[in-house]
Design a protein around this motif. Sequence first.
Motif, PDB file in Angstrom:
ATOM      1  N   UNK A  24      -5.804  -2.452  -6.168  1.00  0.00           N
ATOM      2  CA  UNK A  24      -7.182  -2.055  -6.452  1.00  0.00           C
ATOM      3  C   UNK A  24      -7.539  -0.709  -5.821  1.00  0.00           C
ATOM      4  N   UNK A  25      -6.581  -0.105  -5.104  1.00  0.00           N
ATOM      5  CA  UNK A  25      -6.843   1.184  -4.467  1.00  0.00           C
ATOM      6  C   UNK A  25      -7.769   1.101  -3.283  1.00  0.00           C
ATOM      7  N   UNK A  26      -7.863  -0.086  -2.682  1.00  0.00           N
ATOM      8  CA  UNK A  26      -8.786  -0.276  -1.555  1.00  0.00           C
ATOM      9  C   UNK A  26      -8.031  -0.588  -0.272  1.00  0.00           C
ATOM     10  N   UNK A  27      -6.786  -0.136  -0.191  1.00  0.00           N
ATOM     11  CA  UNK A  27      -5.969  -0.456   0.972  1.00  0.00           C
ATOM     12  C   UNK A  27      -6.531   0.201   2.229  1.00  0.00           C
ATOM     13  N   UNK A  28      -6.658  -0.591   3.285  1.00  0.00           N
ATOM     14  CA  UNK A  28      -7.212  -0.068   4.536  1.00  0.00           C
ATOM     15  C   UNK A  28      -6.153   0.724   5.298  1.00  0.00           C
ATOM     16  N   UNK A  29      -6.632   1.628   6.113  1.00  0.00           N
ATOM     17  CA  UNK A  29      -5.726   2.506   6.838  1.00  0.00           C
ATOM     18  C   UNK A  29      -5.130   1.781   8.036  1.00  0.00           C
ATOM     19  N   UNK A  30      -3.821   1.892   8.202  1.00  0.00           N
ATOM     20  CA  UNK A  30      -3.172   1.318   9.379  1.00  0.00           C
ATOM     21  C   UNK A  30      -2.063   2.257   9.830  1.00  0.00           C
ATOM     22  N   UNK A  31      -1.572   2.036  11.071  1.00  0.00           N
ATOM     23  CA  UNK A  31      -0.620   2.947  11.684  1.00  0.00           C
ATOM     24  C   UNK A  31       0.824   2.581  11.351  1.00  0.00           C
ATOM     25  N   UNK A  32       1.193   1.331  11.638  1.00  0.00           N
ATOM     26  CA  UNK A  32       2.574   0.893  11.466  1.00  0.00           C
ATOM     27  C   UNK A  32       2.867   0.539  10.016  1.00  0.00           C
ATOM     28  N   UNK A  33       4.160   0.440   9.735  1.00  0.00           N
ATOM     29  CA  UNK A  33       4.601  -0.029   8.424  1.00  0.00           C
ATOM     30  C   UNK A  33       5.327  -1.355   8.606  1.00  0.00           C
ATOM     31  N   UNK A  34       4.694  -2.220   9.356  1.00  0.00           N
ATOM     32  CA  UNK A  34       5.271  -3.522   9.625  1.00  0.00           C
ATOM     33  C   UNK A  34       6.178  -3.508  10.834  1.00  0.00           C
ATOM     34  N   UNK A  35       6.753  -4.669  11.122  1.00  0.00           N
ATOM     35  CA  UNK A  35       7.671  -4.854  12.246  1.00  0.00           C
ATOM     36  C   UNK A  35       9.012  -5.292  11.669  1.00  0.00           C
ATOM     37  N   UNK A  36       9.894  -4.311  11.448  1.00  0.00           N
ATOM     38  CA  UNK A  36      11.118  -4.598  10.706  1.00  0.00           C
ATOM     39  C   UNK A  36      12.345  -4.731  11.614  1.00  0.00           C
ATOM     40  N   UNK A  37      12.630  -3.708  12.420  1.00  0.00           N
ATOM     41  CA  UNK A  37      13.819  -3.739  13.277  1.00  0.00           C
ATOM     42  C   UNK A  37      13.466  -3.047  14.585  1.00  0.00           C
ATOM     43  N   UNK A  38      13.702  -3.730  15.690  1.00  0.00           N
ATOM     44  CA  UNK A  38      13.415  -3.153  17.003  1.00  0.00           C
ATOM     45  C   UNK A  38      14.649  -3.226  17.884  1.00  0.00           C
TER      46      UNK A  38
END
Length: 661
Positions: free
Chosen positions: A233-247
């Motif tokens: 819907x083009x209403x995605x909120x702004x966030x910093x990370x792109x998930x928690x994938x590999x640490x």
Amino acid sequence: MFSLTLRADAYPQRRDWQDLPWLDRIGEGLRVRLRARVALRAGRRLAVADQVEAEEARLDALDDAARAAALTDLRRLLRRDGFADDRLVAQAFATVRRESRRLLGKAHFGTQIQGAWVLLHGNIAEMNTGEGKSLTATLAAATAALAGMKVHIVTVNDYLAERDRDEFGPLYAALGLGCAFVGEAATPEEKAAAYRADIVYCSNKTIVFDYLRDRLALADRMQPLRLALDGMLGAQRRHLLHGLQFAIVDEADSVFVDEARTPLIISAARQSVEAETFYREAIALAGQLVADTDFTLDPQRHQVSLTEPGRQRLPALAAAVTASPVWRSVLRTEEACVLALQALHAFRRDIHYIVRDDKVMIVDEHTGRVMPDRSWERGLQQLIEVKEGVAVSPEKETLGRISYQMFFRRYLRLSGMSGTCREVSGELADVYGLGVVRIPPHRPSRRLRLPARLFATGDARWQAVVDSVVAHSRQGRPVLVGTRSIAASEDLSARLAAAGIAHQVLNAKQDEQEAALVASAGDAGQVTIATNMAGRGTDIKLGDAVRTAGGLHVILTELHDASRVDRQLAGRCARMGDPGSWEEILSLDDELVAGMLPVLRGWLAARLAGGGPSGPWHALALGLYRRAQMRTEKRHAGIRGFLLRADFRSRAALSFTGEME
């Protein structure tokens, strides 16, 4: 397709973090440990290292165009199949190793290849101090990034994260991978741009707080379906990370275990004149109570308990101090008074905190570093500020909180490195699902351990330390003396100065000079006094003359709550096959044994004073000292387990969605 599974969720992370029944927990922990022992056995690790050597020889025979084509094919296969095929992993490791040799002049040792393979399969690689864990991580990080995963390499502070990004950034760039550093002081715009990189270096505090900020920004939109709908819907909120994938977590035992008892909290300031007045009145009231008559103190647990006579005196004392109606509640009065007594007597300046720039700053008991962005809860911070006569900070209103235990369990794939984690391997398996795999050193260790000495008093111990420093520095050897607190480091500094011994001090008050001080700590005859901060992430380099003289000598002047911290400090000497030695020079006055059977302790002290650090009484006293350390370690493990279970209970009780923060 391996990489497509990551794209199905706009914010990929593990979402099955429920607490298991106790029997299932035991079974899962056993499964993890068995898998680490069998699936990651030494024979298989060595076979992978041999495959890497063969693959690198094959790459060397290709021209540049053929190598570029091979890298493209490798990326495609990794994104399709992941890390299940050892031959594919060996190709990736060989590609990274060849570029590292060409660009950095550093080719990964066989032991580093083994460690990286352990990391890639979601385990902890225990590698001796000085074995090159930062370089080891590049193999696993680059391979995971080529497979399409966002990789976070987590270190204990910004200095180490930025240093490693600067050193290894060109290596990743040669592989077509973006690399960035996210600092604690960066703006949200700078962080958002940096987190888009394939490989991100950051500190453990930075990544956890940025995750909490994302949760506050996304609120109830954190669920995959809602995020997908917002995107459509083009209403995605702004966030910093792109998930928690590999640490990949460096100094994993410090982050996963030592700091697990401290929740990380995002809060907003709430200024209140009435609250400041209340804290000042509480300190004034607590100051009138008499130790052992009105209250008792347990210094190890930082706990204060009011006695019955103390409770009876409180109402009259409160009425004399203030007429405020807030003190009419007996329960509130007792609670505030206990907290104020803790501030006055249980927390000490230059041990638990320092005062800098008119602010009270907490000192991390495990690393010795200052934590300027942290504060104590429930008004303790403000009470200590009143005690020290500095500006009283506003109260904080909690907006979000999470523990390291809860946060790191959410990565799709988690791994770590440390030189000292075998002692807590069971806890790491039970809490994080991580097996511990011991990687042998590249060169045999030449570390010499001298007999431990325990003295009756602190003064006798410090004199023995001064004598040992003089004896070893006269041989042309550098000496590193580890102390448990800032106050102890400054006390020893004064004694060395009085004896005419030139030295340098590294503690939380000089943390910004750490790299320069540690760099010179290996010079011939150099004497360095350091709190725990010198034991993590820094390297003491030795010259040829120092190696000939016997290498670095390390003196531990007091054992810590965790034996791993002592082993880490001892590991500063004799790195990578260098010579070196270490010893423990202890005292029955030490904080660790302060609460241990005072009558028995006094009886043993009298015999040590007459017989010195040898004989049967010395052996008995030393055994009791180590038992006190084991008891403290066990108590802290119990606290961590209790806090984790409390987190699960709170989540179940406070949220229908199963998410509390």
